[in-house]
Design a protein around this motif. Sequence first.
Motif, PDB file in Angstrom:
ATOM      1  N   GLN A   1       0.835  -1.185   0.000  1.00 45.12           N
ATOM      2  CA  GLN A   1       0.000   0.000   0.000  1.00 45.12           C
ATOM      3  C   GLN A   1       0.883   1.254   0.000  1.00 45.12           C
ATOM      4  O   GLN A   1       2.044   1.206   0.406  1.00 45.12           O
ATOM      5  CB  GLN A   1      -0.908   0.013   1.234  1.00 45.12           C
ATOM      6  CG  GLN A   1      -1.977  -1.061   1.244  1.00 45.12           C
ATOM      7  CD  GLN A   1      -3.042  -0.825   0.176  1.00 45.12           C
ATOM      8  OE1 GLN A   1      -3.373   0.319  -0.147  1.00 45.12           O
ATOM      9  NE2 GLN A   1      -3.548  -1.919  -0.384  1.00 45.12           N
ATOM     10  N   PRO A   2       0.325   2.409  -0.442  1.00 45.72           N
ATOM     11  CA  PRO A   2       1.124   3.640  -0.425  1.00 45.72           C
ATOM     12  C   PRO A   2       1.091   4.325   0.941  1.00 45.72           C
ATOM     13  O   PRO A   2       0.267   4.009   1.789  1.00 45.72           O
ATOM     14  CB  PRO A   2       0.417   4.513  -1.471  1.00 45.72           C
ATOM     15  CG  PRO A   2      -1.017   4.101  -1.359  1.00 45.72           C
ATOM     16  CD  PRO A   2      -0.994   2.610  -1.055  1.00 45.72           C
TER      17      PRO A   2
ATOM     18  N   TRP B   1       5.660   4.571  -2.366  1.00 48.87           N
ATOM     19  CA  TRP B   1       5.318   3.142  -2.332  1.00 48.87           C
ATOM     20  C   TRP B   1       6.496   2.384  -1.706  1.00 48.87           C
ATOM     21  O   TRP B   1       7.442   2.028  -2.395  1.00 48.87           O
ATOM     22  CB  TRP B   1       5.034   2.638  -3.744  1.00 48.87           C
ATOM     23  CG  TRP B   1       3.766   3.198  -4.305  1.00 48.87           C
ATOM     24  CD1 TRP B   1       3.594   4.397  -4.925  1.00 48.87           C
ATOM     25  CD2 TRP B   1       2.479   2.566  -4.254  1.00 48.87           C
ATOM     26  NE1 TRP B   1       2.285   4.585  -5.288  1.00 48.87           N
ATOM     27  CE2 TRP B   1       1.566   3.456  -4.889  1.00 48.87           C
ATOM     28  CE3 TRP B   1       1.999   1.359  -3.752  1.00 48.87           C
ATOM     29  CZ2 TRP B   1       0.217   3.168  -5.010  1.00 48.87           C
ATOM     30  CZ3 TRP B   1       0.654   1.064  -3.890  1.00 48.87           C
ATOM     31  CH2 TRP B   1      -0.226   1.963  -4.500  1.00 48.87           C
TER      32      TRP B   1
ATOM     33  N   ILE C   1       8.910   6.090  -5.854  1.00 44.03           N
ATOM     34  CA  ILE C   1       8.914   4.625  -5.983  1.00 44.03           C
ATOM     35  C   ILE C   1      10.290   4.061  -5.662  1.00 44.03           C
ATOM     36  O   ILE C   1      10.449   3.250  -4.757  1.00 44.03           O
ATOM     37  CB  ILE C   1       8.475   4.199  -7.407  1.00 44.03           C
ATOM     38  CG1 ILE C   1       7.021   4.670  -7.651  1.00 44.03           C
ATOM     39  CG2 ILE C   1       8.598   2.693  -7.573  1.00 44.03           C
ATOM     40  CD1 ILE C   1       6.535   4.387  -9.053  1.00 44.03           C
TER      41      ILE C   1
END
Length: 834
Positions: A264-265, A367, A404
């Motif tokens: 999950q972020p 993330w 990311i």
Amino acid sequence: MKSQAAPGSLEDVIEHGQSRLGFPPALEAEFQADTVAGRRRLLIICGMIGTLGVWFASDIVIRMFPDTIGLTLDTRNALIALAGLSQCVSLAIPRRHWKSQYFEFNTTVNTMVVGAAVIGGTTFNNGDAMFTHSAVIIGVVMYAGIAARQRYRWTFTSSMLTFIGYCTFVQGETPLQQLIVRSNVTMLALGLVLTLIASHGFEFRERRAWLLRKQSAKIQASLAQASEQLRELSVRDPLTGLYNRRHFEAEMAKAFKLAAQAAQPVSMLMLDVDFFKRYNDSHGHPAGDACLKQVACVLNELADTHGGLAGRLGGEEFGLILPEKALQDALAVGKALCGGVRGRAIEHGASSIGPHVTVSVGAAVAWPGRGATRHALVQAADQALYQAKHDGRDRAVAHAEPVIDAGAVQDEVAETAMVPGEASTELAQMGQLLARGFRSLFFPRDIEAAYQAHHQEERKRHLITAAVAGMLTFNVYVFANRGMFADVATEMLHTVVGLTVIMLAAVGATAFMPLKAWLRESFYALGTTVVAIATIKTLSMSHEFTTLGFAVALFLIPMFACVVARQPFWFALVPTVATIASLSMFNPVGPMAALIMEDTALIIINASVYTLIAAYALENGARKEWLLNEISRRQRQELETTMQHLHQLSVLDPLTGLSNRRQFEEDFSRTWSECGLVGQPVGLLIMDVDFFKNFNDRHGHPAGDRCLRQIATVLSDVARQELGLAARLGGEEFGLLLPGRDQAQAALVGQALCEAVRQARIAHGASGVSPFVTISVGSASMVAGQCDGAIGELLGAADAALYQAKASGRDRVGSVETASAEPVASLPARACLI
């Protein structure tokens, strides 16, 4: 100063000790209420065991005196019926009516009736063997004081009445019977004294343990409360009540770990109060604090609504973690935040974008499961925040791309603040040990070593005293009763004198030897065993009928070692077992002599069991008392340490160790008053790290913290040299009070401070002044007075001087003239600190 304990309070009783076996009324009532259930259970169980003892004891009487079997059976049945009735009464009393004295009274009545039965049986049956058997009455006394562990006053009452009754009603009719009675009276008197000593020890230690448990519980409650306060202070920003940056980063690390596991972020908002420096300049620091509190309130409400975690990162900068939130959701929260602050309508007056306080917000998402780091997320949110400021402020802007892959940039390990006041491992181990008990009468190795070391010198002195007193008592007792073994009296006296010489010589030799505790106890137990075996060996050579009766007193040898010498249970077990085993040396002649020997052995075994019960209970009580004392002592130390940390957290800045702003204000007020009494000036320096925001953006917040700590060290050194008082006022702003310094002197100290920071050569890399970190300093001075408004004027002057220094190019000292800037008289600066 140590606070005075209220008379009659728990602390007062512990501090002044127990002069008697009783507490002040309120404490006594509490003690009785806390212990009545345990007392009831013990006395009922002991009553049942005592009933069985009466049943089996009557068997030997029936065999010794078959002609009185009817009377013996009737007496036994009556005693058992009385015991059963008293047990039923004890069991039938409703819990709300439980009182210790009811159950103590029942036990006392039963023991005194049994004693009366022994006395009555002896007077009814005038046989010589019956007088010998009457020595069993010592078992009644020991049962009450040791097995049932009656309260001391009840034990004393029943024992003394039994002793008086025996002395009054048991009178021998023949010289032989009179000799036996005298011997029994001597044995009963000595046994009674030892029993009362044990009874007093039981109750004293029980009461002491109860007091220490109560004290420990109070200290533990205070420690828990202080620890919770300390934990809150260690993780909360003292001004806003939000989490501080250290805890914020630790919580962010937890959120990243959970998000990585769940794929999950994690979103983050970073916000900054627009033109806050101008706000402080216009309204002053107290109004600035109130403004930050309102902003924090809006932020915290949104954090609660959206399941986030808010923190103050420093100065006017805040952060909000939003686990499992997409960037669009985070941006919506950021816009709501801007609207919430606007809605507060906090008057600004110095903002170029509106009349009220506003905030700029940067939003970013990361993330963690795809390689993103916390450092990268903070940088992205920070960049978005700058974009919001660049776009006109009072708005929320999202970072263009999700974080990311952080590449080579790795997170620093998040620091979790250690919270002083949490129980130490050893203290926790002691608490667990106390809770589960120590039935083997041994502690874990480290605690056992501490226990033995604590008692070593005291035990050495006590054993020496007990050995001397015991041998003297033994000599007197044997000499007084030599008629009971007339045919071996000379041999017995020689044995006793020889044993005394050997024992006293051994005591004298070991008194100066550095023996370990277990070895010293072993020597004493060995000596007691030798005395018991040698005595029995000499007595066994006698053919006198009365010798078997005198042998009952042999239980006094191990009993003295247990009760007076207070030997540990496992060491006391040796002479006790040896005494019982050595009885096999006696070789009675004839059926009656054999029955008397059997009766004597049963009395000795019964008394020895009580002796071992006493030894176990006394050692268990001593260990428990020491453990409770040690726990209490360590708890007090931890509480004191915790309170010191609490005080430090309330007056010191946790990052730099300097005084915080609250303490600075108190120091300012006190210094102002002290200097005012002698008409002296008060100098004030307010300093700010140049381009610190740029430093944080380039090097990161951890490096920024290290920079502030280095500057604080420089400031602290200068303050020490100049007899000043340094403090961190907030963010990168510091203050230095200079009692007794006029304007010129304060400015010189400011210049020295600037130079000292330069010399520290802290690399900057994003400064418009120097490659190294520099500071700007505002200097002002006023003659102190009693008017609080003058303090504000001095602060305002120093603030204005600081802005002058910044406007003039930074890395310098700015000065502003104030009214009454010169001292009335030239006195040393130290005079204001007296």
